[in-house]
Design an enzyme around this catalytic site. Sequence first.
Site, PDB file in Angstrom:
ATOM      1  CB  SER A 142       1.254  -1.383 -12.775  1.00 48.86           C
ATOM      2  OG  SER A 142       0.909  -2.562 -12.092  1.00 48.86           O
ATOM      3  CE1 TYR A 155       0.772  -4.034 -17.622  1.00 49.82           C
ATOM      4  CE2 TYR A 155       1.394  -4.541 -15.373  1.00 49.82           C
ATOM      5  CZ  TYR A 155       0.574  -3.886 -16.263  1.00 49.82           C
ATOM      6  OH  TYR A 155      -0.443  -3.079 -15.797  1.00 49.82           O
TER       7      TYR A 155
HETATM    8  N1  LIG Z   1      -6.618  -3.438 -14.262  1.00 47.87           N
HETATM    9  C1  LIG Z   1      -5.593  -3.580 -13.459  1.00 47.87           C
HETATM   10  O1  LIG Z   1      -5.606  -4.443 -12.566  1.00 47.87           O
HETATM   11  C2  LIG Z   1      -4.396  -2.668 -13.611  1.00 47.87           C
HETATM   12  C3  LIG Z   1      -3.446  -2.656 -12.574  1.00 47.87           C
HETATM   13  C4  LIG Z   1      -2.353  -1.823 -12.696  1.00 47.87           C
HETATM   14  C5  LIG Z   1      -2.211  -1.018 -13.820  1.00 47.87           C
HETATM   15  N2  LIG Z   1      -3.141  -1.055 -14.821  1.00 47.87           N
HETATM   16  C6  LIG Z   1      -2.940  -0.187 -15.985  1.00 47.87           C
HETATM   17  O2  LIG Z   1      -4.090   0.600 -16.187  1.00 47.87           O
HETATM   18  C7  LIG Z   1      -4.110   1.071 -17.538  1.00 47.87           C
HETATM   19  C8  LIG Z   1      -5.500   0.921 -18.098  1.00 47.87           C
HETATM   20  O3  LIG Z   1      -5.806  -0.444 -18.266  1.00 47.87           O
HETATM   21  P1  LIG Z   1      -7.185  -1.098 -17.780  1.00 47.87           P
HETATM   22  O4  LIG Z   1      -6.873  -1.957 -16.629  1.00 47.87           O
HETATM   23  O5  LIG Z   1      -8.225  -0.058 -17.660  1.00 47.87           O
HETATM   24  O6  LIG Z   1      -7.459  -2.104 -19.005  1.00 47.87           O
HETATM   25  P2  LIG Z   1      -8.546  -2.082 -20.190  1.00 47.87           P
HETATM   26  O7  LIG Z   1      -8.114  -3.168 -21.113  1.00 47.87           O
HETATM   27  O8  LIG Z   1      -9.916  -2.146 -19.617  1.00 47.87           O
HETATM   28  O9  LIG Z   1      -8.341  -0.652 -20.877  1.00 47.87           O
HETATM   29  C9  LIG Z   1      -7.182  -0.364 -21.630  1.00 47.87           C
HETATM   30  C10 LIG Z   1      -7.571   0.547 -22.796  1.00 47.87           C
HETATM   31  O10 LIG Z   1      -6.380   0.848 -23.538  1.00 47.87           O
HETATM   32  C11 LIG Z   1      -6.698   0.750 -24.933  1.00 47.87           C
HETATM   33  N3  LIG Z   1      -5.477   0.498 -25.709  1.00 47.87           N
HETATM   34  C12 LIG Z   1      -4.751  -0.651 -25.796  1.00 47.87           C
HETATM   35  N4  LIG Z   1      -3.732  -0.503 -26.655  1.00 47.87           N
HETATM   36  C13 LIG Z   1      -3.807   0.768 -27.133  1.00 47.87           C
HETATM   37  C14 LIG Z   1      -3.028   1.515 -28.050  1.00 47.87           C
HETATM   38  N5  LIG Z   1      -1.969   0.985 -28.677  1.00 47.87           N
HETATM   39  N6  LIG Z   1      -3.392   2.798 -28.292  1.00 47.87           N
HETATM   40  C15 LIG Z   1      -4.459   3.351 -27.674  1.00 47.87           C
HETATM   41  N7  LIG Z   1      -5.245   2.688 -26.799  1.00 47.87           N
HETATM   42  C16 LIG Z   1      -4.913   1.408 -26.543  1.00 47.87           C
HETATM   43  C17 LIG Z   1      -7.697  -0.380 -25.012  1.00 47.87           C
HETATM   44  O11 LIG Z   1      -8.462  -0.348 -26.208  1.00 47.87           O
HETATM   45  C18 LIG Z   1      -8.541  -0.126 -23.769  1.00 47.87           C
HETATM   46  O12 LIG Z   1      -9.636   0.731 -24.038  1.00 47.87           O
HETATM   47  C19 LIG Z   1      -3.023   0.272 -18.259  1.00 47.87           C
HETATM   48  O13 LIG Z   1      -1.873   1.082 -18.437  1.00 47.87           O
HETATM   49  C20 LIG Z   1      -2.748  -0.878 -17.318  1.00 47.87           C
HETATM   50  O14 LIG Z   1      -1.454  -1.397 -17.486  1.00 47.87           O
HETATM   51  C21 LIG Z   1      -4.240  -1.870 -14.723  1.00 47.87           C
END
Ligand SMILES: NC(=O)c1ccc[n+]([C@@H]2O[C@H](COP(=O)([O-])OP(=O)(O)OC[C@H]3O[C@@H](n4cnc5c(N)ncnc54)[C@H](O)[C@@H]3O)[C@@H](O)[C@H]2O)c1
Length: 268
Positions: A142, A155
């Site tokens: 991130s 985080y």
């Molecule tokens: N959305 C943002 O603004 C953003 C910004 C920077 C980084 N990220 C990162 O992107 C990645 C994806 O997140 P997202 O934003 O798509 O969120 P999201 O919640 O839409 O998707 C996350 C997915 O991870 C799964 N998950 C959670 N815990 C788990 C576990 N223990 N084992 C297996 N699967 C698990 C959830 O069921 C979900 O399908 C994450 O690592 C998040 O930190 C997101």
Amino acid sequence: MDLRGKTSVVTGGASGIGRALALRFAREGANVVIADLDAAGMEAVAAEARGLGVKALALRTDVSELAQVEALAARAFEAFGAVHVLCNNAGVAAWGGLESATHRDWQWVLGVNLWGVIHGVEAFVPRMIARGEPAHIVNTASMAGLVASKGLGVYNTSKYAVVGLSETLAKDLKAYRIGVSVLCPMGVETRIRESERNRPAPLRNERAEGGGEPVELIGRYLAPDAVAGMVLAAIRGNELYVITHDEALEPLRRRAERLERAVRSRAR
Ligand SMILES: NC(=O)c1ccc[n+]([C@@H]2O[C@H](COP(=O)([O-])OP(=O)(O)OC[C@H]3O[C@@H](n4cnc5c(N)ncnc54)[C@H](O)[C@@H]3O)[C@@H](O)[C@H]2O)c1
């Protein structure tokens, strides 16, 4: 890398960025293995991928458990013979000041965001090396892994670690023709704000201690598919950093300046 006929594995592939990555790889002709806790969500993504003409497997996996990630790797290699793209993407967020973070917050967030990536490396890298084919690993960190924002300390800690791990992994795996990218987005339109849905019962806070309101991120919220397109380009170009937002430039520059100032103004 031409992805046609290749195999990709995406953790957290049921939603958000992971879903977009899996479908993007499928559109490129790659078979996909989707690993997530959300059985219905990942089955839906697998069905969509099959509709694009590739093979897709949905395997329920908690990435915070090494044995489950080992089983995922074993199944993926058994089903497809090789894994060419691994996205250690599953992640969760907990908000609130570090002074009020609970031990459970630390265990949960580091368990998924950091140990999940470590488990991916432990389970897949030896098999990739043994297979001997060019491959690529994408770790989702991130912008919070490069610049620390207030109210997001647990985080931030997990994501800084993922950046450090990825920077080193890129060096260590170069000789094996395994590339590494670290994805550092700012806001993306996903369900990350509903992360608590994935917190296992034993790690839930007893009281409403810890936790806090989600921090409002600066900059635009990108569509997950736009981010997936950038990841695909980074895989093709073997680029280490995938920094998705132009808005990142200013905070990154300010951090570099603060570090430079610390060296220049140090007592000698
Ligand atoms: N959305 C943002 O603004 C953003 C910004 C920077 C980084 N990220 C990162 O992107 C990645 C994806 O997140 P997202 O934003 O798509 O969120 P999201 O919640 O839409 O998707 C996350 C997915 O991870 C799964 N998950 C959670 N815990 C788990 C576990 N223990 N084992 C297996 N699967 C698990 C959830 O069921 C979900 O399908 C994450 O690592 C998040 O930190 C997101």
